[in-house]
Motif scaffolding. Structure first.
Motif, mmCIF file in Angstrom:
data_model
loop_
_atom_site.group_PDB
_atom_site.id
_atom_site.type_symbol
_atom_site.label_atom_id
_atom_site.label_comp_id
_atom_site.label_asym_id
_atom_site.label_seq_id
_atom_site.Cartn_x
_atom_site.Cartn_y
_atom_site.Cartn_z
ATOM 1 N N ARG A 78 -49.387 8.093 -5.597
ATOM 2 C CA ARG A 78 -48.574 8.981 -5.866
ATOM 3 C C ARG A 78 -48.156 9.319 -7.441
ATOM 4 O O ARG A 78 -48.005 10.541 -7.951
ATOM 5 N N TYR A 79 -47.950 8.235 -8.246
ATOM 6 C CA TYR A 79 -47.350 8.380 -9.506
ATOM 7 C C TYR A 79 -48.604 7.918 -10.510
ATOM 8 O O TYR A 79 -48.381 7.492 -11.582
ATOM 9 N N VAL A 96 -38.102 5.376 -9.464
ATOM 10 C CA VAL A 96 -39.545 5.215 -9.983
ATOM 11 C C VAL A 96 -39.680 5.588 -11.220
ATOM 12 O O VAL A 96 -39.229 6.898 -11.547
ATOM 13 N N ASP A 116 -41.329 3.167 1.428
ATOM 14 C CA ASP A 116 -42.712 3.247 0.958
ATOM 15 C C ASP A 116 -43.495 1.815 0.868
ATOM 16 O O ASP A 116 -43.070 0.701 1.193
ATOM 17 N N ASP A 140 -49.158 3.351 -2.039
ATOM 18 C CA ASP A 140 -48.850 4.868 -1.990
ATOM 19 C C ASP A 140 -48.020 5.220 -3.272
ATOM 20 O O ASP A 140 -48.356 6.290 -3.850
ATOM 21 N N LEU A 141 -47.261 4.333 -3.707
ATOM 22 C CA LEU A 141 -46.421 4.992 -4.903
ATOM 23 C C LEU A 141 -47.646 4.821 -6.145
ATOM 24 O O LEU A 141 -47.431 5.862 -6.783
ATOM 25 N N ARG A 142 -48.474 3.920 -6.486
ATOM 26 C CA ARG A 142 -49.568 3.835 -7.341
ATOM 27 C C ARG A 142 -50.333 5.218 -7.257
ATOM 28 O O ARG A 142 -50.576 5.531 -8.205
ATOM 29 N N ILE A 186 -46.686 -3.712 -8.606
ATOM 30 C CA ILE A 186 -45.783 -2.604 -8.882
ATOM 31 C C ILE A 186 -44.587 -3.681 -9.796
ATOM 32 O O ILE A 186 -44.288 -4.526 -9.399
ATOM 33 N N ILE A 223 -40.124 0.204 -10.923
ATOM 34 C CA ILE A 223 -39.097 0.768 -9.910
ATOM 35 C C ILE A 223 -37.547 0.092 -10.745
ATOM 36 O O ILE A 223 -37.645 -1.307 -10.897
ATOM 37 N N ALA A 239 -37.431 4.914 -4.556
ATOM 38 C CA ALA A 239 -38.356 4.355 -3.474
ATOM 39 C C ALA A 239 -38.024 2.944 -3.087
ATOM 40 O O ALA A 239 -36.821 2.321 -3.732
#
Length: 506
Positions: A59-60, A134, A51, A55-57, A101, A144, A73
């Motif tokens: 997506r969530y 996550v 990941d 993208d994680l920021r 993150i 994480i 992740a």
């Protein structure tokens, strides 16, 4: 040795750096000794990254405080903040694009041995791989909950203080640190890439082909500038770093590539200041069956579309917070007419050198190194007119004797079809209706050679290979050149040392 970002000095003393480097080198040795295979240790060859932080920021982004997702992740990033407590350690991991993150390393998730290893081995500046669930922390920080972690690259030297501005000198000399700690530095790199992509797209839409021409040349030409000189051992000959790609791009037009451009580096062995650099990027473009009026329209389109690509609008916000409008149709002013109006007297191509020298002395304008009508007119124009230009402005129709590669004006004796574009007080671009008559071009080169013989280090020389190409027939053409660094300056308000990623410094 755990460091807190808030207490790391901006520019650590030599003693502090020496001490930290010794501690970190010892940790590197421990990682080498404890690695399980050749791929591990302080610098593993690959990691199971699945990941990205960005993208994680995305997506969530709506995750509630304290929420758990049940999804795993696996990311990597640079440690830019670290806080270690008894059974729980916190770290902020930063990706190359600046997104961050939080990594939470707990006794319950990784066990006592790996928790202690984190405390012992991980420092600010290290690249770290983490894998885990996550979650959102109780304070609402996307995180994480680490179940596995590994050093991705051990930093041997400490980072500067992320809460203090680097000095301009430090930013320029250590741009890699500037990119790590300052969002504006990363944004400038992205802006420049987007600007260049926009320029290429605009030219491509008009049917231009991008080519590359030599940087090492046996004859310098294409502009009035002092070259860098070097020596080729292979050919046992003196060579010049190019001051412009013009004469080779014109050869391409002779060969039938009727719309051609290049974005590449030029080198001029001259001064350096807030708008000049000895090494700089330049766009040059040539269009068969065009002239300087068509090149003006093309240049305005390119600049305005580049501004939209970088800033989202032709009205841009500069670094000091002021607004500047690059939109609309840009005015065109005559060099001689604007000079006459500002000076309060009529100045024409027939005005004598003696009259111009008297006016220069009256205004305390320094004489140019080589006194000619054209050079005096341009110096006086800069004195009287340049500072009054606010909007983007095309300054049209230059003196004949300062423009050896330009066609004479079709209806105004004594001037040539050349313009300079001024934006925010500095020259951004220039364009010509190109001189394509090989006989007249030879005469112009001969006159330039006479200036060179009298000590003008910027004067051109007779370029027989270029003249031979012209003698095969070059169609009437328009050509333009624009500084890439200066275009970004015009759009952002930054100085040239900020728009160049790695500028030359002493």
């Amino acid at each position: 040795m755990t460091q807190n970002a808030a207490t790391t000095p901006d520019e650590p003393s030599e003693d502090d750096v020496f001490e930290q480097k010794a501690v970190r080198l010892a940790k590197r040795e421990r990682l080498l000794a404890e690695r399980q295979d050749a791929a591990g240790g302080p610098y593993p060859v690959s990691l199971p990254i699945a990941d990205t932080i960005r993208d994680l920021r995305a997506r969530y982004s709506e995750l509630e405080d304290g929420a758990e997702t049940g999804e795993t992740a696996a990311v990597a990033g640079r440690v830019v903040f670290s806080r270690n407590t008894g059974k729980l350690c916190f770290a902020s991991l930063q990706a190359g694009d600046g997104s961050r993150i939080q990594a939470m390393v707990s006794l319950a998730s990784v066990g006592e041995e790996r928790l202690q290893a984190w405390k012992d081995l991980v420092d600010l500046g290290d690249h770290v791989f983490v894998s885990g669930e996550v979650i959102s922390s109780r304070r609402g920080e996307l995180s994480i909950m680490v179940s596995e972690w590994q050093i991705a690259a051990k930093a041997i030297l400490p980072l500067p203080n992320l809460h203090s501005e680097l000095s301009e000198e430090s930013r320029v000399r250590n741009r890699y640190l500037d990119l790590i700690v300052r969002e504006q530095a990363r944004a400038t790199v992205v802006a420049r890439a987007g600007m260049n992509a926009s320029l290429r797209a605009t030219l491509g839409a008009h049917g231009y082909l991008e080519v590359e021409t030599p940087m090492l040349q046996v004859q310098h030409g294409g502009a009035s500038a002092r070259p860098f000189v070097t020596h080729s051992n292979a050919f046992d000959t003196e060579l010049y770093l190019r001051i412009a790609p013009e004469l080779f791009l014109k050869r391409a037009v002779v060969g039938g590539i009727e719309r051609v451009f290049e974005i590449n580096r030029n080198f001029r062995n001259e001064g350096a200041d807030s708008t000049h650099s000895p090494e700089f990027a330049m766009l040059e473009a040539y269009q068969a069956y065009g002239d300087y009026n068509q090149m003006a329209a093309l240049t305005q389109e390119m600049v305005q579309k580049a501004a939209i690509a970088v800033a989202g609008s032709t009205e841009v916000t500069l670094a000091d917070g002021t607004l500047y409008d690059l939109g609309g149709e840009w005015p065109r002013v005559s060099m001689y007419e604007s000079l006459s109006e500002a000076a309060g007297r009529v100045i024409t191509p027939e005005t004598t050198v003696e009259e111009l020298l008297a006016l220069a002395a009256e205004q305390e304008v320094a004489e140019p190194a080589q006194v000619t009508h054209g050079k005096l007119v341009e110096e006086l124009w800069e004195h009287f007119v340049k500072g009054s230009l606010d909007r983007p402005t095309f300054v049209m129709d230059f003196p004949l004797d300062t423009s050896p590669l330009v066609r004479e004006h079709r209806s105004k004796p004594g001037v040539v079809e050349k313009w300079d574009l001024y934006v925010r007080g500095f020259e951004l671009a220039t364009a010509y209706s190109e001189l394509v008559d090989p006989v007249i071009q030879r005469e112009r080169f001969v006159e330039q050679s006479k200036l060179a013989a009298r000590g003008d280090v910027e004067a051109m020389r007779v370029d027989e290979e270029f003249l031979r190409a012209l003698e095969h027939g070059m169609p009437p053409s328009g050509g333009m050149g624009m500084g890439i660094d200066r275009l970004l300056m015009a759009i952002t308000g930054l100085g040239i040392r900020e728009t160049v990623l790695f500028p030359l410094v002493k």
